[in-house]
Write a protein that holds these residues in place. Structure first.
Motif, PDB file in Angstrom:
ATOM      1  N   ARG A 100       2.960  10.847   6.256  1.00 20.36           N
ATOM      2  CA  ARG A 100       2.442  10.135   5.471  1.00 20.36           C
ATOM      3  C   ARG A 100       1.366   9.097   6.116  1.00 20.36           C
ATOM      4  NH1 ARG A 100       6.196   7.383   0.981  1.00 20.36           N
ATOM      5  NH2 ARG A 100       3.918   6.600   0.457  1.00 20.36           N
ATOM      6  N   GLY A 101       0.104   9.096   5.824  1.00 24.45           N
ATOM      7  CA  GLY A 101      -1.075   8.402   6.475  1.00 24.45           C
ATOM      8  C   GLY A 101      -1.811   8.876   7.633  1.00 24.45           C
ATOM      9  N   TYR A 142       0.940  -1.186  -0.099  1.00 22.75           N
ATOM     10  CA  TYR A 142       0.048   0.065  -0.123  1.00 22.75           C
ATOM     11  C   TYR A 142       0.963   1.292   0.112  1.00 22.75           C
ATOM     12  CZ  TYR A 142      -4.480  -2.306   0.512  1.00 22.75           C
ATOM     13  OH  TYR A 142      -5.668  -3.146   0.519  1.00 22.75           O
ATOM     14  N   LYS A 143       1.883   1.162   0.605  1.00 26.28           N
ATOM     15  CA  LYS A 143       2.991   2.299   0.770  1.00 26.28           C
ATOM     16  C   LYS A 143       3.530   2.939  -0.424  1.00 26.28           C
ATOM     17  CE  LYS A 143       6.973   4.128   3.254  1.00 26.28           C
ATOM     18  NZ  LYS A 143       7.770   3.856   4.415  1.00 26.28           N
ATOM     19  N   ARG A 192      -1.994   3.040  -4.334  1.00 28.85           N
ATOM     20  CA  ARG A 192      -1.359   3.425  -3.341  1.00 28.85           C
ATOM     21  C   ARG A 192      -2.224   4.038  -2.172  1.00 28.85           C
ATOM     22  NH1 ARG A 192       3.504   8.433  -3.053  1.00 28.85           N
ATOM     23  NH2 ARG A 192       2.864   9.001  -0.819  1.00 28.85           N
ATOM     24  N   ASP A 193      -2.254   3.860  -0.855  1.00 32.45           N
ATOM     25  CA  ASP A 193      -3.163   4.316   0.159  1.00 32.45           C
ATOM     26  C   ASP A 193      -2.294   4.295   1.469  1.00 32.45           C
ATOM     27  OD1 ASP A 193      -5.142   4.407   1.975  1.00 32.45           O
ATOM     28  OD2 ASP A 193      -6.502   3.367   0.673  1.00 32.45           O
ATOM     29  N   ASP A 194      -1.766   5.425   1.797  1.00 30.20           N
ATOM     30  CA  ASP A 194      -1.005   5.670   2.893  1.00 30.20           C
ATOM     31  C   ASP A 194      -1.816   5.342   4.166  1.00 30.20           C
ATOM     32  OD1 ASP A 194       1.240   6.430   1.468  1.00 30.20           O
ATOM     33  OD2 ASP A 194       0.998   8.700   1.305  1.00 30.20           O
ATOM     34  N   ALA A 195      -2.993   5.790   4.179  1.00 33.43           N
ATOM     35  CA  ALA A 195      -3.865   5.504   5.330  1.00 33.43           C
ATOM     36  C   ALA A 195      -3.649   4.034   5.719  1.00 33.43           C
ATOM     37  CB  ALA A 195      -4.987   5.992   5.268  1.00 33.43           C
ATOM     38  N   ARG A 196      -4.023   3.289   4.556  1.00 37.09           N
ATOM     39  CA  ARG A 196      -4.161   1.730   4.655  1.00 37.09           C
ATOM     40  C   ARG A 196      -2.649   1.217   5.104  1.00 37.09           C
ATOM     41  NH1 ARG A 196      -8.480  -1.211   0.523  1.00 37.09           N
ATOM     42  NH2 ARG A 196     -10.253  -0.171   1.564  1.00 37.09           N
ATOM     43  N   LEU A 251      -0.567   2.782   6.779  1.00 38.59           N
ATOM     44  CA  LEU A 251       0.161   2.897   8.118  1.00 38.59           C
ATOM     45  C   LEU A 251      -0.982   2.107   9.044  1.00 38.59           C
ATOM     46  CD1 LEU A 251       1.191   5.541   9.964  1.00 38.59           C
ATOM     47  CD2 LEU A 251      -1.143   6.408  10.185  1.00 38.59           C
ATOM     48  N   GLU A 252      -1.966   1.676   8.820  1.00 42.07           N
ATOM     49  CA  GLU A 252      -2.773   0.731   9.508  1.00 42.07           C
ATOM     50  C   GLU A 252      -2.041  -0.731   9.560  1.00 42.07           C
ATOM     51  OE1 GLU A 252      -7.099  -1.522   9.308  1.00 42.07           O
ATOM     52  OE2 GLU A 252      -6.610   0.162   8.113  1.00 42.07           O
ATOM     53  N   MET A 297       7.071   6.991   8.595  1.00 37.81           N
ATOM     54  CA  MET A 297       5.708   7.567   8.029  1.00 37.81           C
ATOM     55  C   MET A 297       5.315   8.793   8.793  1.00 37.81           C
ATOM     56  SD  MET A 297       3.632   4.108   6.498  1.00 37.81           S
ATOM     57  CE  MET A 297       2.521   5.385   5.570  1.00 37.81           C
TER      58      MET A 297
END
Length: 461
Positions: free
Chosen positions: A76-77, A36-37, A44-48, A50-51, A71
């Protein structure tokens, strides 16, 4: 077809990681976070990212803790938090992760999220460098070079830079080259410097490309090669290395088989817009002389002014000339004197001489022979031939200084030796020196006349 297969394979990898991550596998969670990063196999999905990194990090996976710290450090995220970054870097660093040790050292060096401490930063850099991380080895070398957290030690700085350089780390190669060039702890070695500049330049490091270009331009460590100089300087210049843009302009303007006034002016202007004072000055010169573009005194004045306001003495002198002549601006002797004075106070010999002329003639400043003689003297001591001639005249007539035919003759002689013929003045002073300058004057005149009859030899004979 290959891209299609790669995308399909990547998605299959994602599908393999997802159920394992959901079951709580820390490595799967970490790898899913990386996908995801970086936007690999999925959008790309910074929030996911990060999770999933959080889930893996909480299970104690050092690599995930380091990525999670990065991050937070970069926002980021989640909102940027240097404190959370430091916390996660510390957890990973304490487990021996070299990347986290370096990252934590960087926070201590900059005082981000922790109290600034070069000593603590040095300690973390050292741990990472001992594990062979080349970027940490370069940072450790910088600590020894600059005395950050440890006493200055050029041998240790060079040793760590060399370790990083041999692993192909471009910043380490650049630092090693600079040490050889400056002679930090070793004899200066231009050939070794060029060797390491070339290694770093090949990896796209603009500073190394600039130094390599200048080495070819000056023939230091390599045979002089203007074409290669231009090529390397241009590589750095297109990366917005301002010093390279200026150097490229200077190389093109100088000719040496690669002369191109239009390109030279274009690079001077690019560097000038980025605030490079000497590029601004040379842009002014080009517009003054009509090189690379039509002569434009107004634009020349504009660029001289920019450089002069940054303290460039040569630009201040040029502004003085423009005001004195009324070229590109209304003639104003007072402003000419003001700019000459600024340059003169920085030691510009031509400005010192011209300021002396203004005082001698009372132009733009009150007439003052004492100040005229003073400024002539400042320039004359630097070997400025016209100032030497002017000072000789002042000393010979006793204007602003005590009259002294012997000293007058000395300055006239120096001026003549520098290419100023002024034969009428020189002969007059010589006659007075021989007849009224006393025994010392007559002896000097005899020696000078004898020396003038001797044939001149080329340097080195």
């Amino acid at each position: 077809m290959n891209r299609h297969n790669a995308a399909r394979d990547g998605y299959e990898v994602f599908q393999w990681f997802l159920p394992a991550a959901e079951r709580g596998d820390a490595y799967a969670q970490y790898n899913l976070g990386l996908l995801y990063k970086h936007g690999e196999a999925v959008e790309r999905d910074d929030a996911r990212a990060l999770e999933w990194m959080q889930r893996a990090a909480r299970q104690g996976l050092a690599a995930a803790q380091n990525h999670l710290g990065a991050m937070y450090c970069n926002g980021r995220g989640a909102a940027r938090s240097d404190e959370l970054a430091a916390r996660w870097f510390l957890r990973a660093a304490s487990q021996g992760d070299p990347a986290a040790q370096q990252n934590l050292g960087q926070l201590y060096r900059k005082g981000r999220g922790v109290q600034q401490s070069h000593e603590v930063a040095f300690g973390w850099f050292y741990r990472a460098a001992e594990q062979g991380l080349p970027s940490a080895q370069t940072l450790l070398g910088e600590c020894y070079l600059q005395g950050l957290g440890a006493p200055v030690s050029h041998p240790l700085a060079m040793a760590w830079f060399r370790k990083a350089a041999r692993q192909g780390h471009a910043p380490g190669q650049l630092n090693l080259a600079l040490m050889y060039r400056r002679g930090d702890g070793v004899e200066p070695d231009e050939a070794q410097a060029v060797c390491w500049f070339r290694e770093a330049a090949a990896q796209g490091i603009a500073t190394a490309q600039r130094y390599l270009g200048m080495a070819y331009a000056q023939g230091k460590g390599v045979p002089q090669d203007p074409a290669r100089a231009v090529a390397w300087l241009e590589r750095a210049a297109v990366q917005n290395d301002t010093d390279a843009q200026y150097a490229l302009g200077a190389q093109l303007a100088a000719g040496d088989g690669a002369g191109d006034d239009e390109r030279a002016l274009a690079w001077f202007l690019r560097a000038a817009e980025r605030g490079h004072a000497q590029a601004q000055y040379w842009a002014g010169v080009m517009f003054t002389d009509g090189r690379g573009a039509a002569r434009d005194p107004g634009r020349a004045f504009e660029y001289y002014l920019r450089a002069a306001e940054q303290g460039a003495a040569n630009a201040q002198f040029s502004l003085g000339v423009m005001y004195a002549k009324g070229d590109g601006v209304s003639r104003d002797d007072a402003r000419a004197a003001e700019w000459y004075r600024r340059a003169a106070q920085q030691g510009d010999a031509s400005a010192q001489n011209n300021l002396g002329v203004l005082y001698a003639n009372g132009q733009g400043v009150p007439h003052d022979d004492t100040l005229a003689a003073y400024w002539y003297g400042q320039a004359a001591e630097q070997g400025h031939a016209l100032a030497q001639y002017n000072l000789g005249g002042m000393v010979n007539s006793g204007r602003g200084v005590e009259r002294d035919p012997l000293r007058a003759y000395m300055w006239m002689l120096l001026a003549a030796g520098a290419g100023q013929e002024h034969r009428r003045g020189r002969g007059s002073v010589a006659n007075r020196l021989g007849s009224g300058g006393g025994a010392w004057g007559r002896a000097l005149a005899t020696r000078v006349r004898a020396a003038r009859r001797q044939p001149r030899q080329a340097p080195g004979h």
